[in-house]
Design a protein around this motif. Structure first.
Motif, PDB file in Angstrom:
ATOM      1  N   LEU B  10      36.134  65.321  56.688  1.00  0.00           N
ATOM      2  CA  LEU B  10      37.447  65.703  57.700  1.00  0.00           C
ATOM      3  C   LEU B  10      37.034  65.506  59.077  1.00  0.00           C
ATOM      4  CD1 LEU B  10      39.303  68.652  55.849  1.00  0.00           C
ATOM      5  CD2 LEU B  10      40.325  66.311  56.191  1.00  0.00           C
ATOM      6  N   SER B  13      38.836  67.556  64.419  1.00  0.00           N
ATOM      7  CA  SER B  13      39.919  68.187  64.762  1.00  0.00           C
ATOM      8  C   SER B  13      40.982  68.710  63.772  1.00  0.00           C
ATOM      9  CB  SER B  13      40.649  67.287  65.923  1.00  0.00           C
ATOM     10  OG  SER B  13      40.964  66.028  64.850  1.00  0.00           O
ATOM     11  N   VAL B  14      40.485  68.368  62.695  1.00  0.00           N
ATOM     12  CA  VAL B  14      41.325  68.846  61.254  1.00  0.00           C
ATOM     13  C   VAL B  14      40.886  69.952  60.871  1.00  0.00           C
ATOM     14  CG1 VAL B  14      42.270  67.990  59.172  1.00  0.00           C
ATOM     15  CG2 VAL B  14      42.018  66.219  61.067  1.00  0.00           C
ATOM     16  N   LEU B  15      41.533  71.008  60.851  1.00  0.00           N
ATOM     17  CA  LEU B  15      41.193  72.332  59.869  1.00  0.00           C
ATOM     18  C   LEU B  15      40.614  72.059  58.550  1.00  0.00           C
ATOM     19  CD1 LEU B  15      41.445  75.765  60.427  1.00  0.00           C
ATOM     20  CD2 LEU B  15      43.021  75.328  58.823  1.00  0.00           C
ATOM     21  N   PRO B  17      40.355  73.938  55.100  1.00  0.00           N
ATOM     22  CA  PRO B  17      40.423  75.284  54.564  1.00  0.00           C
ATOM     23  C   PRO B  17      39.470  75.552  53.349  1.00  0.00           C
ATOM     24  CG  PRO B  17      42.384  74.003  54.763  1.00  0.00           C
ATOM     25  CD  PRO B  17      41.359  73.043  54.939  1.00  0.00           C
ATOM     26  N   GLN B  18      39.192  74.552  52.726  1.00  0.00           N
ATOM     27  CA  GLN B  18      38.052  74.821  51.703  1.00  0.00           C
ATOM     28  C   GLN B  18      36.623  75.057  52.500  1.00  0.00           C
ATOM     29  OE1 GLN B  18      37.763  72.210  48.112  1.00  0.00           O
ATOM     30  NE2 GLN B  18      38.574  70.732  49.754  1.00  0.00           N
ATOM     31  N   ARG B  41      33.164  64.318  50.832  1.00  0.00           N
ATOM     32  CA  ARG B  41      33.224  63.538  49.666  1.00  0.00           C
ATOM     33  C   ARG B  41      31.797  62.679  49.772  1.00  0.00           C
ATOM     34  NH1 ARG B  41      37.944  61.172  50.361  1.00  0.00           N
ATOM     35  NH2 ARG B  41      38.944  62.949  49.877  1.00  0.00           N
ATOM     36  N   LYS B  65      40.244  50.872  53.819  1.00  0.00           N
ATOM     37  CA  LYS B  65      41.359  50.687  53.222  1.00  0.00           C
ATOM     38  C   LYS B  65      41.574  51.796  52.180  1.00  0.00           C
ATOM     39  CE  LYS B  65      42.832  45.807  52.427  1.00  0.00           C
ATOM     40  NZ  LYS B  65      42.895  44.780  51.488  1.00  0.00           N
ATOM     41  N   LEU B  66      40.691  52.213  51.699  1.00  0.00           N
ATOM     42  CA  LEU B  66      40.900  53.123  50.563  1.00  0.00           C
ATOM     43  C   LEU B  66      39.892  54.319  50.461  1.00  0.00           C
ATOM     44  CD1 LEU B  66      42.193  53.720  47.767  1.00  0.00           C
ATOM     45  CD2 LEU B  66      40.063  52.669  46.616  1.00  0.00           C
ATOM     46  N   LEU B  67      38.633  54.198  50.653  1.00  0.00           N
ATOM     47  CA  LEU B  67      37.770  55.599  50.489  1.00  0.00           C
ATOM     48  C   LEU B  67      38.091  56.480  51.575  1.00  0.00           C
ATOM     49  CD1 LEU B  67      34.464  53.704  49.651  1.00  0.00           C
ATOM     50  CD2 LEU B  67      36.332  54.458  48.272  1.00  0.00           C
ATOM     51  N   ALA B  68      38.468  56.283  52.605  1.00  0.00           N
ATOM     52  CA  ALA B  68      38.805  57.332  53.833  1.00  0.00           C
ATOM     53  C   ALA B  68      40.252  57.154  54.262  1.00  0.00           C
ATOM     54  CB  ALA B  68      37.765  57.148  54.840  1.00  0.00           C
ATOM     55  N   ASN B  69      40.778  58.156  54.462  1.00  0.00           N
ATOM     56  CA  ASN B  69      42.310  58.187  55.380  1.00  0.00           C
ATOM     57  C   ASN B  69      41.685  58.580  56.788  1.00  0.00           C
ATOM     58  OD1 ASN B  69      44.588  58.305  56.698  1.00  0.00           O
ATOM     59  ND2 ASN B  69      45.397  59.808  55.037  1.00  0.00           N
ATOM     60  N   VAL B  71      43.441  58.719  59.303  1.00  0.00           N
ATOM     61  CA  VAL B  71      44.189  59.606  59.989  1.00  0.00           C
ATOM     62  C   VAL B  71      43.636  60.968  60.153  1.00  0.00           C
ATOM     63  CG1 VAL B  71      46.576  60.867  60.109  1.00  0.00           C
ATOM     64  CG2 VAL B  71      46.421  58.348  59.449  1.00  0.00           C
ATOM     65  N   ILE B  72      42.845  61.389  59.090  1.00  0.00           N
ATOM     66  CA  ILE B  72      42.301  62.752  58.945  1.00  0.00           C
ATOM     67  C   ILE B  72      40.726  62.861  58.698  1.00  0.00           C
ATOM     68  CG2 ILE B  72      44.621  64.135  58.381  1.00  0.00           C
ATOM     69  CD1 ILE B  72      43.505  63.712  55.321  1.00  0.00           C
TER      70      ILE B  72
END
Lengths: 230, 82
Positions: B10, B13-15, B17-18, B41, B65-69, B71-72
């Protein structure tokens, strides 16, 4: 008017959505398997909740590459109404039809309960039958509904009035600015975590979701009568 | 034959929680020196190619394309002999 309820492997709210369309809108509705590559006969496309592809990798990440999604993107570009609920919302963000992403709930808990929402924007194709600022009761059922986007995107969402629903009172997932549902800039694509299709009869604890479906019907009728006269 | 070892995490800048919950658990076990935990991951992607630069290019594309998003999430990867 014909409505498509897209079914991905692992969708589980497809039947609820189908029944809500049939009960409230009373228009023809079909289940459309994710391998379909022609949606031209449909006017409204609905993406149901569930756990498409087992939520493997990320929620919606694999479903986003289903053959039908190219057609959903095409339909959205044509201005057709597209609504994604819960996992459907996650798929729409993964597909880039809506900005941002949905993260794990801040509490790490799967939340399943009736939730109070405030209608922030009632000037959309999906919410016109609500009053502005009205508080409605719609159930939620998700573990990853924590809406997130960067600051720049948030400013855009606000400036364009794209925040359609906010949680009222308790925020069940820690989403940014209590966001529960957003639409795209054009206003024809909407995503939301709560399930309006599970609140369409009084015996469901709430019938507040009905007006999303009546709004869609009303919008379609208006658009088509305009077309017929022009 | 090559193998891509991909790490997806992540964004700062993204919290997470886990990670936050695991940090709390480590603290309660007495690991007071733990300042932060981020959970990500780890993927191993076996590639049927002998062209290293092509492999890098393709894995980068897979991540985008797939393995990471993106945006986050951030990603990085190493290509090793498979």
């Amino acid at each position: 008017m014909r409505v498509a309820v897209i079914v991905f492997p692992g969708s589980n709210a497809d039947v609820d959505l189908y029944n809500a369309v049939e009960d409230v809108m009373g228009v023809p509705v079909d289940y459309v398997w994710h391998a379909e590559n022609d949606l031209s006969r449909y006017d409204v496309i609905l993406l149901p909740g569930g756990f498409s592809y087992g939520d493997y990798l990320r929620c919606g990440a694999v479903a986003r590459f289903s053959p039908v999604m190219e057609q959903v993107i095409k339909a959205a570009e044509q201005g057709k109404l597209v609504m994604g609920i819960c996992n459907g919302f996650q798929i729409l963000t993964e597909a880039g039809l809506l900005p941002g992403a949905l993260l794990r709930n801040r509490s790490l808990k799967f939340r399943c309960k009736l939730s109070a929402l405030r209608v922030e924007n009632n000037d959309t194709a999906f919410t016109r039958d609500y009053a502005a600022g009205e508080v409605i009761q719609i159930p939620i059922a998700h573990g990853e509904g924590n809406y997130y986007c960067d600051e720049e995107t948030l400013e855009k969402l606000k400036a364009n009035n794209q925040i359609v629903f906010r949680y009222h009172g308790e925020n069940p997932n820690g989403s940014l600015e209590d966001i529960a549902g957003i639409c795209n800039e054009k206003g024809n694509v909407l995503g939301m975590m709560p399930h309006p299709e599970r609140a369409v009869h009084e015996w469901m604890s709430s019938a507040d979701g009905r007006r999303m479906f009546t709004s869609i019907l009303q919008t379609w009728r208006e658009r088509n009568s305009v077309q017929a006269h022009s | 034959m090559y193998k891509a070892v991909v790490y997806v995490t992540l964004r700062q800048s993204v919290l997470d929680p886990q990670g936050h919950a695991v940090k709390g658990a480590l603290h309660s076990l007495g690991f007071d020196e733990v300042k932060d935990v981020r959970i990500g991951r780890y993927l191993e992607v076996e590639l049927d190619t002998s062209d290293l630069s092509k492999a890098e290019e393709r894995v980068s594309e897979m991540c985008e394309k797939l393995l990471a998003n993106t945006v986050i999430e951030d990603y990085r990867f190493e290509i090793v002999e498979g």
